[in-house]
Design a protein around this motif. Structure first.
Motif, PDB file in Angstrom:
ATOM      1  N   ASN A  58      11.069 -16.744  -4.088  1.00  0.00           N
ATOM      2  CA  ASN A  58      11.631 -15.558  -3.431  1.00  0.00           C
ATOM      3  C   ASN A  58      11.341 -14.256  -4.177  1.00  0.00           C
ATOM      4  N   THR A  59      10.540 -14.315  -5.227  1.00  0.00           N
ATOM      5  CA  THR A  59      10.166 -13.119  -5.976  1.00  0.00           C
ATOM      6  C   THR A  59       9.022 -12.400  -5.267  1.00  0.00           C
ATOM      7  N   SER A  60       9.158 -11.076  -5.136  1.00  0.00           N
ATOM      8  CA  SER A  60       8.112 -10.270  -4.495  1.00  0.00           C
ATOM      9  C   SER A  60       6.897 -10.158  -5.402  1.00  0.00           C
ATOM     10  N   LEU A  61       5.722 -10.162  -4.777  1.00  0.00           N
ATOM     11  CA  LEU A  61       4.487  -9.950  -5.523  1.00  0.00           C
ATOM     12  C   LEU A  61       4.410  -8.490  -5.937  1.00  0.00           C
ATOM     13  N   ASN A  62       3.895  -8.246  -7.115  1.00  0.00           N
ATOM     14  CA  ASN A  62       3.739  -6.882  -7.616  1.00  0.00           C
ATOM     15  C   ASN A  62       2.274  -6.496  -7.480  1.00  0.00           C
ATOM     16  N   PHE A  63       1.902  -5.984  -6.283  1.00  0.00           N
ATOM     17  CA  PHE A  63       0.494  -5.671  -6.049  1.00  0.00           C
ATOM     18  C   PHE A  63       0.187  -4.188  -6.190  1.00  0.00           C
ATOM     19  N   LYS A  64       1.138  -3.390  -6.588  1.00  0.00           N
ATOM     20  CA  LYS A  64       0.946  -2.000  -7.004  1.00  0.00           C
ATOM     21  C   LYS A  64       0.077  -1.168  -6.065  1.00  0.00           C
ATOM     22  N   ILE A  65       0.544  -0.990  -4.856  1.00  0.00           N
ATOM     23  CA  ILE A  65      -0.138  -0.088  -3.930  1.00  0.00           C
ATOM     24  C   ILE A  65       0.529   1.282  -4.045  1.00  0.00           C
ATOM     25  N   SER A  66      -0.278   2.322  -4.149  1.00  0.00           N
ATOM     26  CA  SER A  66       0.263   3.670  -4.322  1.00  0.00           C
ATOM     27  C   SER A  66       0.707   4.253  -2.981  1.00  0.00           C
ATOM     28  N   GLN A  67       1.540   5.278  -3.046  1.00  0.00           N
ATOM     29  CA  GLN A  67       1.982   5.960  -1.824  1.00  0.00           C
ATOM     30  C   GLN A  67       0.794   6.595  -1.103  1.00  0.00           C
ATOM     31  N   LEU A  68      -0.185   7.107  -1.845  1.00  0.00           N
ATOM     32  CA  LEU A  68      -1.382   7.676  -1.210  1.00  0.00           C
ATOM     33  C   LEU A  68      -2.160   6.611  -0.437  1.00  0.00           C
ATOM     34  N   GLN A  69      -2.247   5.421  -0.995  1.00  0.00           N
ATOM     35  CA  GLN A  69      -2.950   4.336  -0.310  1.00  0.00           C
ATOM     36  C   GLN A  69      -2.197   3.913   0.952  1.00  0.00           C
ATOM     37  N   ILE A  70      -0.889   3.793   0.849  1.00  0.00           N
ATOM     38  CA  ILE A  70      -0.067   3.451   2.019  1.00  0.00           C
ATOM     39  C   ILE A  70      -0.227   4.515   3.088  1.00  0.00           C
ATOM     40  N   GLN A  71      -0.150   5.779   2.695  1.00  0.00           N
ATOM     41  CA  GLN A  71      -0.278   6.893   3.641  1.00  0.00           C
ATOM     42  C   GLN A  71      -1.642   6.873   4.337  1.00  0.00           C
ATOM     43  N   TRP A  72      -2.704   6.635   3.586  1.00  0.00           N
ATOM     44  CA  TRP A  72      -4.051   6.605   4.156  1.00  0.00           C
ATOM     45  C   TRP A  72      -4.139   5.502   5.215  1.00  0.00           C
ATOM     46  N   LEU A  73      -3.673   4.307   4.882  1.00  0.00           N
ATOM     47  CA  LEU A  73      -3.729   3.182   5.819  1.00  0.00           C
ATOM     48  C   LEU A  73      -2.881   3.451   7.061  1.00  0.00           C
ATOM     49  N   GLN A  74      -1.669   3.975   6.872  1.00  0.00           N
ATOM     50  CA  GLN A  74      -0.778   4.267   8.008  1.00  0.00           C
ATOM     51  C   GLN A  74      -1.383   5.344   8.900  1.00  0.00           C
ATOM     52  N   ASN A  75      -1.952   6.393   8.302  1.00  0.00           N
ATOM     53  CA  ASN A  75      -2.582   7.453   9.093  1.00  0.00           C
ATOM     54  C   ASN A  75      -3.757   6.905   9.898  1.00  0.00           C
ATOM     55  N   ALA A  76      -4.538   6.025   9.293  1.00  0.00           N
ATOM     56  CA  ALA A  76      -5.686   5.446   9.991  1.00  0.00           C
ATOM     57  C   ALA A  76      -5.241   4.646  11.210  1.00  0.00           C
ATOM     58  N   LEU A  77      -4.096   3.997  11.120  1.00  0.00           N
ATOM     59  CA  LEU A  77      -3.573   3.251  12.274  1.00  0.00           C
ATOM     60  C   LEU A  77      -3.264   4.182  13.444  1.00  0.00           C
ATOM     61  N   ASP A  78      -2.880   5.415  13.141  1.00  0.00           N
ATOM     62  CA  ASP A  78      -2.537   6.389  14.189  1.00  0.00           C
ATOM     63  C   ASP A  78      -3.763   6.894  14.942  1.00  0.00           C
ATOM     64  N   TYR A  94      -3.906 -12.895   1.202  1.00  0.00           N
ATOM     65  CA  TYR A  94      -2.884 -12.662   2.223  1.00  0.00           C
ATOM     66  C   TYR A  94      -3.230 -11.345   2.905  1.00  0.00           C
ATOM     67  N   ILE A  95      -3.271 -11.340   4.230  1.00  0.00           N
ATOM     68  CA  ILE A  95      -3.707 -10.167   4.986  1.00  0.00           C
ATOM     69  C   ILE A  95      -2.519  -9.472   5.643  1.00  0.00           C
ATOM     70  N   LEU A  96      -2.381  -8.173   5.380  1.00  0.00           N
ATOM     71  CA  LEU A  96      -1.393  -7.329   6.059  1.00  0.00           C
ATOM     72  C   LEU A  96      -2.145  -6.316   6.912  1.00  0.00           C
ATOM     73  N   THR A  97      -1.754  -6.187   8.166  1.00  0.00           N
ATOM     74  CA  THR A  97      -2.379  -5.203   9.047  1.00  0.00           C
ATOM     75  C   THR A  97      -1.391  -4.141   9.516  1.00  0.00           C
ATOM     76  N   ARG A  98      -0.167  -4.208   9.073  1.00  0.00           N
ATOM     77  CA  ARG A  98       0.884  -3.241   9.373  1.00  0.00           C
ATOM     78  C   ARG A  98       1.877  -3.265   8.210  1.00  0.00           C
ATOM     79  N   SER A  99       2.709  -2.264   8.114  1.00  0.00           N
ATOM     80  CA  SER A  99       3.779  -2.231   7.098  1.00  0.00           C
ATOM     81  C   SER A  99       3.243  -2.545   5.703  1.00  0.00           C
TER      82      SER A  99
END
Length: 129
Positions: A58-78, A94-99
């Motif tokens: 139940n421990t979360s993986l620590n994959f260290k994604i930055s806020q800039l990287q999250i923002q870039w991916l979320q904006n691209a989805l739009d 493991y593949i994430l395509t949202r969130s």
């Protein structure tokens, strides 16, 4: 293995029909690691590599994604563009395509991971007819 080696192992399994570009942008923060293109479309992927999984399920993986990287991916989805975050560990991912800021536990990874060959096939499904 490290992130570079993991990406290379995915690229080695891709069809020659898929255009692949390992992006190295030192000027703009948040840009994904790779760009793929084919007759069916384009895909941007941010890769993260975990050398060791946590001991507890139940421990979360620590994959260290930055806020800039999250923002870039979320904006691209739009726009809408196809994007993904692939978290690699040894010869699977493991593949994430949202969130992209979602918590991914060790149990999530174990029950939902794909082999490197399956990841390459998934990329081909996004870019080839």
């Amino acid at each position: 293995m490290n992130e570079h080696g993991f990406i290379k192992s995915v690229h080695n399994k891709l069809s020659k029909e898929v255009y692949k570009w390992k992006i190295h942008d030192t000027y703009t923060g948040g840009v994904p690691d790779a760009f793929y293109a084919g007759p069916a479309g384009v895909l941007f992927v941010e890769y993260k590599y975990i050398p060791k999984l946590p001991s507890r399920n139940n421990t979360s993986l620590n994959f260290k994604i930055s806020q800039l990287q999250i923002q870039w991916l979320q904006n691209a989805l739009d726009y809408p563009l196809k994007v993904a975050l692939i978290i690699g560990h040894q010869s699977s991912g493991y593949i994430l395509t949202r969130s992209f800021d979602s918590k991914v536990t060790k149990e999530d990874f174990i029950t939902g991971h794909y082999s490197v060959s399956s990841i390459a096939k998934w990329i081909e499904e996004q870019t080839l007819p």
